[in-house]
Design a protein around this motif. Structure first.
Motif, PDB file in Angstrom:
ATOM      1  N   ARG A 359      55.967   8.464  36.690  1.00  0.00           N
ATOM      2  CA  ARG A 359      55.719   7.151  36.088  1.00  0.00           C
ATOM      3  C   ARG A 359      55.973   6.028  37.106  1.00  0.00           C
ATOM      4  O   ARG A 359      55.247   5.029  37.135  1.00  0.00           O
ATOM      5  N   ALA A 360      56.989   6.205  37.927  1.00  0.00           N
ATOM      6  CA  ALA A 360      57.237   5.212  38.975  1.00  0.00           C
ATOM      7  C   ALA A 360      56.153   5.280  40.047  1.00  0.00           C
ATOM      8  O   ALA A 360      55.667   4.244  40.527  1.00  0.00           O
ATOM      9  N   ILE A 361      55.763   6.494  40.421  1.00  0.00           N
ATOM     10  CA  ILE A 361      54.725   6.680  41.434  1.00  0.00           C
ATOM     11  C   ILE A 361      53.394   6.086  40.961  1.00  0.00           C
ATOM     12  O   ILE A 361      52.633   5.513  41.744  1.00  0.00           O
ATOM     13  N   SER A 362      53.118   6.189  39.668  1.00  0.00           N
ATOM     14  CA  SER A 362      51.863   5.669  39.112  1.00  0.00           C
ATOM     15  C   SER A 362      51.733   4.165  39.308  1.00  0.00           C
ATOM     16  O   SER A 362      50.618   3.643  39.470  1.00  0.00           O
ATOM     17  N   LYS A 363      52.850   3.435  39.304  1.00  0.00           N
ATOM     18  CA  LYS A 363      52.800   1.986  39.510  1.00  0.00           C
ATOM     19  C   LYS A 363      52.311   1.662  40.923  1.00  0.00           C
ATOM     20  O   LYS A 363      51.532   0.728  41.123  1.00  0.00           O
ATOM     21  N   ASP A 364      52.787   2.430  41.897  1.00  0.00           N
ATOM     22  CA  ASP A 364      52.322   2.229  43.275  1.00  0.00           C
ATOM     23  C   ASP A 364      50.835   2.555  43.391  1.00  0.00           C
ATOM     24  O   ASP A 364      50.084   1.880  44.109  1.00  0.00           O
ATOM     25  N   TYR A 365      50.428   3.595  42.696  1.00  0.00           N
ATOM     26  CA  TYR A 365      49.024   4.009  42.705  1.00  0.00           C
ATOM     27  C   TYR A 365      48.144   2.905  42.117  1.00  0.00           C
ATOM     28  O   TYR A 365      47.076   2.576  42.639  1.00  0.00           O
ATOM     29  N   GLN A 366      48.618   2.324  41.026  1.00  0.00           N
ATOM     30  CA  GLN A 366      47.866   1.257  40.353  1.00  0.00           C
ATOM     31  C   GLN A 366      47.629   0.070  41.278  1.00  0.00           C
ATOM     32  O   GLN A 366      46.545  -0.529  41.284  1.00  0.00           O
ATOM     33  N   LYS A 367      48.623  -0.289  42.083  1.00  0.00           N
ATOM     34  CA  LYS A 367      48.485  -1.412  43.006  1.00  0.00           C
ATOM     35  C   LYS A 367      47.340  -1.197  43.985  1.00  0.00           C
ATOM     36  O   LYS A 367      46.551  -2.110  44.255  1.00  0.00           O
ATOM     37  N   VAL A 368      47.230   0.024  44.524  1.00  0.00           N
ATOM     38  CA  VAL A 368      46.160   0.319  45.478  1.00  0.00           C
ATOM     39  C   VAL A 368      44.795   0.214  44.808  1.00  0.00           C
ATOM     40  O   VAL A 368      43.839  -0.346  45.379  1.00  0.00           O
ATOM     41  N   LEU A 369      44.689   0.720  43.594  1.00  0.00           N
ATOM     42  CA  LEU A 369      43.411   0.673  42.867  1.00  0.00           C
ATOM     43  C   LEU A 369      43.009  -0.765  42.542  1.00  0.00           C
ATOM     44  O   LEU A 369      41.828  -1.138  42.665  1.00  0.00           O
ATOM     45  N   LEU A 370      43.970  -1.577  42.125  1.00  0.00           N
ATOM     46  CA  LEU A 370      43.674  -2.977  41.796  1.00  0.00           C
ATOM     47  C   LEU A 370      43.192  -3.740  43.033  1.00  0.00           C
ATOM     48  O   LEU A 370      42.243  -4.527  42.948  1.00  0.00           O
ATOM     49  N   GLU A 371      43.840  -3.504  44.161  1.00  0.00           N
ATOM     50  CA  GLU A 371      43.437  -4.172  45.390  1.00  0.00           C
ATOM     51  C   GLU A 371      42.029  -3.756  45.816  1.00  0.00           C
ATOM     52  O   GLU A 371      41.233  -4.567  46.282  1.00  0.00           O
ATOM     53  N   ALA A 372      41.712  -2.464  45.652  1.00  0.00           N
ATOM     54  CA  ALA A 372      40.392  -1.975  46.041  1.00  0.00           C
ATOM     55  C   ALA A 372      39.300  -2.505  45.126  1.00  0.00           C
ATOM     56  O   ALA A 372      38.158  -2.717  45.551  1.00  0.00           O
ATOM     57  N   ALA A 373      39.640  -2.729  43.855  1.00  0.00           N
ATOM     58  CA  ALA A 373      38.647  -3.183  42.867  1.00  0.00           C
ATOM     59  C   ALA A 373      38.308  -4.658  43.020  1.00  0.00           C
ATOM     60  O   ALA A 373      37.262  -5.107  42.541  1.00  0.00           O
ATOM     61  N   ASP A 374      39.182  -5.428  43.680  1.00  0.00           N
ATOM     62  CA  ASP A 374      38.930  -6.872  43.837  1.00  0.00           C
ATOM     63  C   ASP A 374      37.706  -7.150  44.699  1.00  0.00           C
ATOM     64  O   ASP A 374      37.476  -6.458  45.686  1.00  0.00           O
TER      65      ASP A 374
END
Length: 374
Positions: A359-374
């Motif tokens: 669950r903690a690792i997923s937060k880091d993963y989410q950040k990378v995806l959000l940055e790529a989607a911008d």
């Protein structure tokens, strides 16, 4: 955010859940997560796992061989991915496959590639010692490097793999390690766990797939000189590696001390791991293993068990002396005896695993995806 996941294999029937299963079942609580679902024929009769993600069927032609499956379905996957991107308004694609990832390049959508390990070795290991294996390795290496260089961002599991990726021309690389679901895998009383499985005495245990990248040969060779039982929990996937290990145990006269359970659901692993005095991570010396840090180590730690691993540079840098290492049969025997001579520190191992909760690792993963989607 609308996310399309292109996984390595069958999302719900593969007997060993992938890190993407844990990460995206968590992210699906906040985002729309669609999975390109490869219904591989080899796993069609296995029990399905539950998922919070939305599965989109991606099979046109079925076949037993996984490589042939992806080759034959490649044109369909190009069409299917482009259609999904348009209909589901996909913001970003997360991929970790080979040919389907190549097909995703035609979708004109930002792609994040999860480089789990050296994919060319992972693909060719299913054809050990053959010319076909060498051909597969070359082709997969070429396609993978193309996919990596055309991805908006790349995620990998260790600093060593990041250095490799930077060396082949990848510019944006994030390191997000493997982990464990500490809510599911928890320590149980060892005596009760052993009794429930019909085991007694010292138990050395291995949890994972039975394939040629594993080094159970060293463990079996050491067994005649140890007063212990080897508990092997996991399936053979595409080769006869497991059968070879059983034959080796018979030849050395220790077959009665090798217990093979086959595949066990993830949510039942606590009982099996808690029955182990030591959790084993035996791996052959190859780039796939040297530079990646697999999830089984964290599974053992979550259940409070000490870990004895082949000496791999990535694990040594990640976990240091929190776990134990061996180099050959002699050092394996010495380390087993050393570990058994001290009182186990369940709380310390459990605390270490909690740093790597999915669950903690997923937060880091989410950040990378959000940055790529911008």
């Amino acid at each position: 955010m609308n996310i399309l996941v292109i996984p390595t294999t069958d999302w719900i029937r593969h007997p060993v859940p992938n890190r993407l299963n844990f990460i995206f079942d968590t992210l699906a609580e906040e985002h729309e997560v669609y999975v390109l679902h490869f219904g591989l024929k080899r796993f069609s009769n296995l029990r399905e796992r539950e998922t919070k993600c939305q599965l989109l069927k991606a099979s046109w032609i079925e076949t037993q061989d996984p490589s042939l499956y992806y080759i034959l379905n490649f044109p369909y996957h190009i069409w299917k991915i482009r259609r999904i991107v348009k209909e589901k308004k996909i913001d970003v694609i997360l991929s970790t496959n080979i040919l389907p990832s190549f097909a995703a390049n035609f979708s004109r959508t930002p792609i994040v590639f999860d480089y789990l390990d050296h994919l060319e070795e992972s693909a060719s290991i299913y054809y050990p010692g053959s010319a076909l294996g060498e051909i597969v390795k070359y082709v997969v290496s070429f396609i993978t490097k193309f996919n990596l260089r055309h991805a908006r961002s790349v995620i990998t599991v260790t600093k060593e793999l990041k250095e490799y990726l930077l060396g082949v021309g990848v510019k944006d690389v994030a390191v997000i390690p493997n982990g464990v679901d500490t809510r599911v895998l928890r320590p149980l009383p060892m005596s009760e766990a052993k009794s429930s499985l019909g085991l007694g005495g010292t138990v050395l245990g291995y949890v994972g797939s039975l394939e040629h990248w594993v080094d159970l040969e060293t463990v079996i060779e050491a067994l005649p000189r140890l007063d212990a039982t080897l508990l092997v929990v996991g399936p053979g996937l595409f080769t006869d590696y497991g059968d070879g290990i059983k034959r080796m145990a018979e030849d050395l006269g220790v077959a009665e001390r090798v217990v093979c359970t086959g595949a066990v659901p993830y949510n039942e692993l606590s009982r099996y791991i808690s029955a182990m005095d030591i959790g084993l991570n035996p791996l052959k010396m190859m780039k796939k293993n040297e530079y990646a840090a697999g999830g089984k180590v964290f599974n053992y730690l979550a259940c409070g068990r000490p870990v004895l691993s082949s000496r791999m540079i990535s694990l040594e840098k990640l976990l240091g002396d929190e776990i134990y290492y061996f180099d050959d049969v002699e050092s394996f025997i010495a380390q087993v005896n050393s570990i058994l001579s001290v009182e186990p520190t369940t709380k310390r191992f459990r605390s270490l695993a909690e740093r790597y909760d999915w669950r903690a690792i997923s937060k880091d993963y989410q950040k990378v995806l959000l940055e790529a989607a911008d």
